[in-house]
Write an enzyme that holds these catalytic residues in place. Structure first.
Site, PDB file in Angstrom:
ATOM      1  N   PHE A 143      32.695  11.020  72.280  1.00 32.68           N
ATOM      2  CA  PHE A 143      31.564  11.955  72.401  1.00 32.68           C
ATOM      3  C   PHE A 143      32.100  13.268  71.844  1.00 32.68           C
ATOM      4  CE2 PHE A 143      29.030  14.516  75.777  1.00 32.68           C
ATOM      5  CZ  PHE A 143      27.786  14.264  75.227  1.00 32.68           C
ATOM      6  N   HIS A 148      26.304  17.696  69.038  1.00 33.45           N
ATOM      7  CA  HIS A 148      25.603  16.604  69.729  1.00 33.45           C
ATOM      8  C   HIS A 148      25.664  16.806  71.247  1.00 33.45           C
ATOM      9  CE1 HIS A 148      24.168  12.605  70.693  1.00 33.45           C
ATOM     10  NE2 HIS A 148      25.293  12.304  71.315  1.00 33.45           N
ATOM     11  N   ARG A 157      19.455  18.574  80.543  1.00 32.33           N
ATOM     12  CA  ARG A 157      19.796  19.383  81.716  1.00 32.33           C
ATOM     13  C   ARG A 157      19.420  20.857  81.567  1.00 32.33           C
ATOM     14  NH1 ARG A 157      23.931  15.797  81.012  1.00 32.33           N
ATOM     15  NH2 ARG A 157      25.105  17.256  79.725  1.00 32.33           N
ATOM     16  N   GLU A 214      22.243   6.081  66.373  1.00 30.64           N
ATOM     17  CA  GLU A 214      23.220   7.172  66.440  1.00 30.64           C
ATOM     18  C   GLU A 214      24.169   7.034  65.257  1.00 30.64           C
ATOM     19  OE1 GLU A 214      25.160   7.436  70.294  1.00 30.64           O
ATOM     20  OE2 GLU A 214      23.531   8.676  71.063  1.00 30.64           O
ATOM     21  N   GLU A 216      27.430   7.374  63.587  1.00 28.81           N
ATOM     22  CA  GLU A 216      28.833   7.501  63.996  1.00 28.81           C
ATOM     23  C   GLU A 216      29.734   6.883  62.938  1.00 28.81           C
ATOM     24  OE1 GLU A 216      29.914   6.306  67.917  1.00 28.81           O
ATOM     25  OE2 GLU A 216      27.932   6.710  68.770  1.00 28.81           O
ATOM     26  N   ARG A 252      16.723   5.305  74.727  1.00 26.58           N
ATOM     27  CA  ARG A 252      16.819   6.559  75.487  1.00 26.58           C
ATOM     28  C   ARG A 252      16.141   6.499  76.842  1.00 26.58           C
ATOM     29  NH1 ARG A 252      21.103   8.535  72.994  1.00 26.58           N
ATOM     30  NH2 ARG A 252      20.733   8.901  70.769  1.00 26.58           N
ATOM     31  N   TYR A 259      21.902   6.047  83.717  1.00 31.24           N
ATOM     32  CA  TYR A 259      23.262   6.523  83.427  1.00 31.24           C
ATOM     33  C   TYR A 259      23.932   7.319  84.537  1.00 31.24           C
ATOM     34  CZ  TYR A 259      22.569  11.527  82.456  1.00 31.24           C
ATOM     35  OH  TYR A 259      22.347  12.867  82.578  1.00 31.24           O
ATOM     36  N   LYS A 268      22.833   0.673  75.655  1.00 33.08           N
ATOM     37  CA  LYS A 268      23.661   0.579  74.455  1.00 33.08           C
ATOM     38  C   LYS A 268      24.095  -0.858  74.144  1.00 33.08           C
ATOM     39  CE  LYS A 268      24.613   5.211  74.281  1.00 33.08           C
ATOM     40  NZ  LYS A 268      24.576   6.079  73.099  1.00 33.08           N
ATOM     41  N   THR A 272      25.435  -3.100  68.609  1.00 31.82           N
ATOM     42  CA  THR A 272      26.113  -1.987  67.960  1.00 31.82           C
ATOM     43  C   THR A 272      26.504  -2.486  66.575  1.00 31.82           C
ATOM     44  OG1 THR A 272      27.023  -1.300  70.094  1.00 31.82           O
ATOM     45  CG2 THR A 272      28.057  -0.372  68.121  1.00 31.82           C
ATOM     46  N   THR A 365      28.147  10.281  68.262  1.00 34.16           N
ATOM     47  CA  THR A 365      27.192  10.775  67.276  1.00 34.16           C
ATOM     48  C   THR A 365      27.735  12.020  66.582  1.00 34.16           C
ATOM     49  OG1 THR A 365      25.440   9.986  68.684  1.00 34.16           O
ATOM     50  CG2 THR A 365      24.809  11.543  66.961  1.00 34.16           C
TER      51      THR A 365
END
Lengths: 444, 444
Positions: A143, A148, A157, A214, A216, A252, A259, A268, A272, A365
């Site tokens: 992460f 991101h 949040r 995402e 990556e 999402r 989570y 997820k 992938t 991401t």
């Protein structure tokens, strides 16, 4: 001017002699295999050159890996995965690359002038099926883009303290699901799951309504480390064979509900995607650049002598079903990562955790600072509040039939010499009617 | 009275003819292997009976698996792991169990009266080394004890709403690290890592000061499912071969600092211990019991016809270094799980995630309602606020040299007939001086 191969490589090709990415493929027909050593349709390692794949099992069987490291170890190229080769470490990687680069060069006759070996070992890309390049024991997803982290924190949040205080002290990560890693071109079935309940009603259950990609990249681990023995950050590069592109498909609505407190799980693990060709760190060396300055200074175990990223422009394109052309929706760059690959690997092992050859370490991401460089739809549409326009139609999240294409392409200063490309494409979300029906039948 | 074997099984033994757990072992010497089929020191499947291990490779090579399923498939017992066998599913499991139970019974002469085969196939436990029973592709850890969730929530977030609202709607889980799963008896090296900073100082870095165990059990997955095809909750039991004990070693200081927002990572990945013997669901059948009533009613995909747990008393003992005897510190029971094994498995796959044979699904810490039944030191000492007394000395978290022993033992109504036992022992946290020095040398 770039290096010159006897294989014709068009100026637009992403696979010139400077790149030479490694992958694993299966000839589609016995004729395509051309009488090579493993059973005709078996998986085997290869290297991309122009529009062809060089079959490393054929090269190895012909005795052409004649350097000191590989001469008696060329069985690493007679395997159905690259694990044995990547585990051998940098001396083997350097020797393989220089041997292959020489064999393919315009002025080297051994392969160029051997019609029978050329026939066996050079196969058009259209006649092979690409497979996962390694057996991935464990998959970890980091992460590491500050932009991101900040965007997601703000969306979920609020704008006060969007980034949690630990973020600037350590590269945060979670364990991902290894079984559902698939190679580019494999369809994605839209997952079902629970989404946030509204008010006092029970949670929503059904197909995800917020399916996202995402952007990556991911490191393929070379030699691992023993349980209990951390890897020094200044030696971590020797444990990284190369990079692939990674699409961390994310639901999402499922993620937002599940989570807390243990992190993402079913949001997820339905799939992938990685690109089939591993571009080696050696091929990327000309594109190394300084990584962002870190403040506060990292703890000693993360404070590296050589704090580097790579300048790899990244793009995401989406092609809705029935449209002829994809539309570009974001432009980012690998060099936005705050925590480097080597810091990620050192942190991962500092508690003694053992990595194994072939493991996959996703970067998280990769978003840049500008809205045009965000790495997922959650950020690009600000959680569906600002829809994108793709070929004239509004888009909040992915729709059934969408194809998502991710490319990475470093350019050398000479115009039109592209050094590398990986492509994740043909992601179809979710699915043909038959699958949908079968899916329904199982659930209810 | 229990079933009777020609092998002497003492009344205190945890491995009577009713149990027959499966594991993988390696004979310590060629003499112990007794001329069996794989190379003398190779890993192979076995079954525990009394103080002996029945070498299934020897039984298979002698042609004694003669039922319809295994007659032409006994190569599943000539493997270095149980993956091929567990993938075959319930018909193979039932047939193997009944064949082995019959072969070992007192009134069956085929093995009893064949001295040469007995010599080859029955090996004293002291002469074998137990290994991991399966190759674990992915390891998932759930969070299925309400008492554990409530206690952790209260300790970390306070007594208002200690359990997050999603908990009663789905079995929460995270992906764990597969590479660092080790078999009982393997030392644990105390991990280093970052702990919470105090005030404005940088985070603590060094050996974890809050090393904990977690009392768990775990399911070994039998046949997997294809990516995109969920498993129906009412068919989920057919995908579970059996259970092992699991110690989810946890570094609480590392966990508290790193886990927001993506969940536990380095706090867990330095080692996870499982017991070597897989006790099958069939052996556990006499101990099946009702699982706790669920309120609110689960969504249809989790609402099972047969909502069952097993009555498996669980104990944790700790033996500090230099002490002669361990002390018991908690008594819990598998039947405290709110979400059942079958609900866990169905939830895991509802998004299409594929499980593979040999995968491990941990239950999460199994705490009961009373303070004497809490499943980890975090709860038992209320995050070090109420130290335990072990053999006269205070104990907040694990200390170097501690040995943690977990046992599970179901008793049939007849006194002294124990049905099953698994033991996780000799966990030494952390380490001999040499390791410590080596560790320091790498970090700094």
């Amino acid at each position: 001017m770039g290096l010159k191969s006897f294989v014709e490589v068009s100026p637009e090709s992403h696979f010139p002699l400077e790149n030479l990415p490694f992958g694993v493929f299966r000839p589609k027909t016995a004729a395509a295999a051309g009488g090579s050593c493993p059973p005709p349709l078996a998986a085997r390692p290869g290297v991309a050159i122009g529009d062809l794949v060089l079959d490393l099992s054929a090269v190895a069987s012909a005795g052409l890996f004649d350097g000191p490291v590989l001469k008696n170890n060329h069985q690493c190229f007679l395997q159905p995965s690259l694990n044995m080769f990547v585990e051998m470490g940098r001396p083997a990687w350097k020797e393989a690359r220089s041997t292959i680069q020489k064999l393919l060069s315009a002025d080297e006759p051994r392969l160029r002038d051997n019609a029978s070996l050329r026939e066996k070992s050079l196969i058009p890309m259209g006649e092979v099926q690409m497979l996962l390049p390694t057996i991935i024991g464990d998959y970890t997803d980091f992460f590491c883009s500050m932009h991101h982290a900040k965007n997601c924190g703000t969306i979920f949040r609020g704008p006060e303290n969007p980034i949690s205080p630990n973020w600037f002290h350590l590269p945060i990560a979670y364990h991902g699901r290894a079984s559902s890693i698939i190679v580019s071109g494999t369809d994605i079935i839209r997952p079902r799951g629970q989404g946030h309940p509204s008010g006092k009603s029970p949670p929503y259950f059904g197909p995800s309504q917020k399916l996202d990609f995402e952007l990556e990249m991911a490191a393929i681990v070379g030699p691992g480390n023993e349980l209990g023995k951390p890897v020094d950050v200044n030696k971590a590069a020797d444990h990284i064979f190369g990079l692939v592109l990674l699409n961390d498909w994310s639901a999402r609505d499922i993620q937002a509900w599940e989570y807390v407190p243990l992190g993402p799980f079913l949001a997820k693990s339905f799939g992938t995607t990685i690109s089939p060709w591993i571009v080696t760190l050696e091929a990327l060396e000309p594109f190394a650049c300084d990584a962002p300055k870190q403040e506060p200074q990292p703890l000693p175990y993360l404070d590296e002598n050589n704090h580097r990223n790579y300048d790899i422009p990244l793009e995401v394109w989406v092609k809705p079903e029935g449209h002829e052309h994809p539309s570009i929706i974001t432009r980012s760059n690998f060099n936005h990562l705050y925590w480097t690959l080597t810091q990620q690997l050192a942190h991962h092992t500092v508690n003694g955790c053992n990595l194994r050859a072939g493991d996959l370490l996703g970067t998280g991401t990769i978003s840049g600072p500008d809205p045009e460089s965000y790495g997922c739809l959650l950020e690009l549409t600000w959680n569906a509040q600002k829809p994108l326009t793709i070929n004239g139609s509004d888009r909040k999240f992915l729709e059934d039939g969408d194809e998502v294409i991710i490319t990475a392409c470093c350019k050398t200063p000479t115009p039109r010499t592209w050094l590398l490309d990986n492509r994740i494409c043909r992601i179809i979300a979710p699915h043909q009617a038959t699958h949908q029906a079968r899916y329904l039948a199982i659930i209810y």
